[in-house]
Write an enzyme that holds these catalytic residues in place. Structure first.
Site, PDB file in Angstrom:
ATOM      1  N   TYR A 158       0.840  -1.206   0.000  1.00  0.00           N
ATOM      2  CA  TYR A 158       0.000   0.000   0.000  1.00  0.00           C
ATOM      3  C   TYR A 158       0.872   1.253   0.000  1.00  0.00           C
ATOM      4  O   TYR A 158       0.640   2.186  -0.774  1.00  0.00           O
ATOM      5  CB  TYR A 158      -0.932   0.012   1.212  1.00  0.00           C
ATOM      6  CG  TYR A 158      -1.694   1.311   1.343  1.00  0.00           C
ATOM      7  CD1 TYR A 158      -2.687   1.641   0.424  1.00  0.00           C
ATOM      8  CD2 TYR A 158      -1.405   2.218   2.362  1.00  0.00           C
ATOM      9  CE1 TYR A 158      -3.376   2.842   0.515  1.00  0.00           C
ATOM     10  CE2 TYR A 158      -2.086   3.422   2.460  1.00  0.00           C
ATOM     11  CZ  TYR A 158      -3.073   3.727   1.532  1.00  0.00           C
ATOM     12  OH  TYR A 158      -3.752   4.919   1.617  1.00  0.00           O
ATOM     13  N   LYS A 162       1.175   4.407  -2.827  1.00  0.00           N
ATOM     14  CA  LYS A 162       0.993   5.829  -2.548  1.00  0.00           C
ATOM     15  C   LYS A 162       2.285   6.611  -2.783  1.00  0.00           C
ATOM     16  O   LYS A 162       2.246   7.802  -3.104  1.00  0.00           O
ATOM     17  CB  LYS A 162       0.478   6.024  -1.121  1.00  0.00           C
ATOM     18  CG  LYS A 162      -0.971   5.581  -0.956  1.00  0.00           C
ATOM     19  CD  LYS A 162      -1.902   6.298  -1.927  1.00  0.00           C
ATOM     20  CE  LYS A 162      -3.359   5.955  -1.738  1.00  0.00           C
ATOM     21  NZ  LYS A 162      -4.259   6.692  -2.654  1.00  0.00           N
TER      22      LYS A 162
END
Length: 259
Positions: A158, A162
């Site tokens: 994750y 980002k």
């Protein structure tokens, strides 16, 4: 400040959380909104509610941004009066799982990469050339995360997605530097939405525990910042905003009050 009244704003992941809050902020400011999400019923309900409350035009289109051809078809199929998109809010994103990298679920990785990176790329690739062709003072606003700055245990993939949003924002800003298009990356810390519910695959108890002892940001807090960036004078580009609750310093440096 410049007005966003009558500007066309395309918001992905608009069925809940930050996307929904952005839709309301822009609608209140008089913009015309295109909402997209997979949940057709929900975005149509939101569109109807915004139209009734703010008397602005709202178009709801069902779209899974992970599907490249679906993105192309959705943008190409927009009615003529909706095709000159002024502002793109790349909000669609998710986090799944909190396992160590070596124990992670590859299906979760695929979903995060396909949504957080590829979905953003597909929409940007399709919409930005139209902004340039139409000679618009366009604006791409990406919803990144503090996770793109600081990795944390169990969140490697994750965080990597980002981090990609941050680098893609920086790269796009360079690539459109000879145009009036602005690029902004918003990097929130803890925001209480359905984010953690999705991360824990529907476990409400685990999700609620994330916010115990701290006052997190709200979706409306982030929407306020998005609208502010979009409303800045045309010669002002807000490149990056990192925003956290007062008691959060990085993704995992958090002070929580004991009950």
């Amino acid at each position: 400040m410049q007005t966003v009244k009558n500007k066309i704003v395309f918001i992905s992941g608009a069925s809940s959380g930050i996307g929904k809050a952005c839709a309301e902020s822009f609608a209140q400011a008089g913009a015309k909104i295109i909402l997209c999400a997979r949940n057709t019923k929900k975005i149509q309900e939101i569109a109807n509610a915004l139209t009734a409350q703010y008397q602005t035009e709202v178009l709801a289109i069902p779209l899974d941004v992970q599907e490249k051809h679906a993105v192309t078809n959705a943008i190409d199929s927009l009615p003529a009066e909706w095709q000159a998109i002024d502002i793109l809010v790349n909000n669609a994103g998710l986090s799944l799982g909190l396992e160590k990298l070596q124990q992670g679920d590859i299906a979760d990785w695929d979903a995060m990469i396909d949504t957080n990176i590829k979905g953003l790329l597909y929409l940007t690739r399709k919409i930005v050339p139209q902004m340039i062709e139409n000679k618009l003072n366009g604006h791409v606003i990406n919803i990144g995360s503090i996770a793109g700055i600081h990795a944390y245990p169990g969140g490697a993939v994750y965080c990597a997605t980002k981090s990609a949003v941050k680098v893609l924002s920086d790269g796009l800003r360079m690539d459109v530097v000879d145009t009036p298009i602005r690029v902004t990356n918003i990097q929130p810390g803890m925001v209480e939405t359905n984010f953690s519910v999705i991360r824990f695959h529907g476990d409400q108890q685990k999700a609620a525990a994330v916010y115990d002892g701290i006052q997190p940001l709200t979706a409306e807090d982030i929407a306020d910042i998005v609208l502010y960036a979009a409303s800045a004078p045309a010669h002002v580009q807000i490149c990056e905003v990192t925003v956290t609750p007062v008691h959060q310093a990085t993704g995992r440096v958090i002070y929580k009050e004991k009950k």
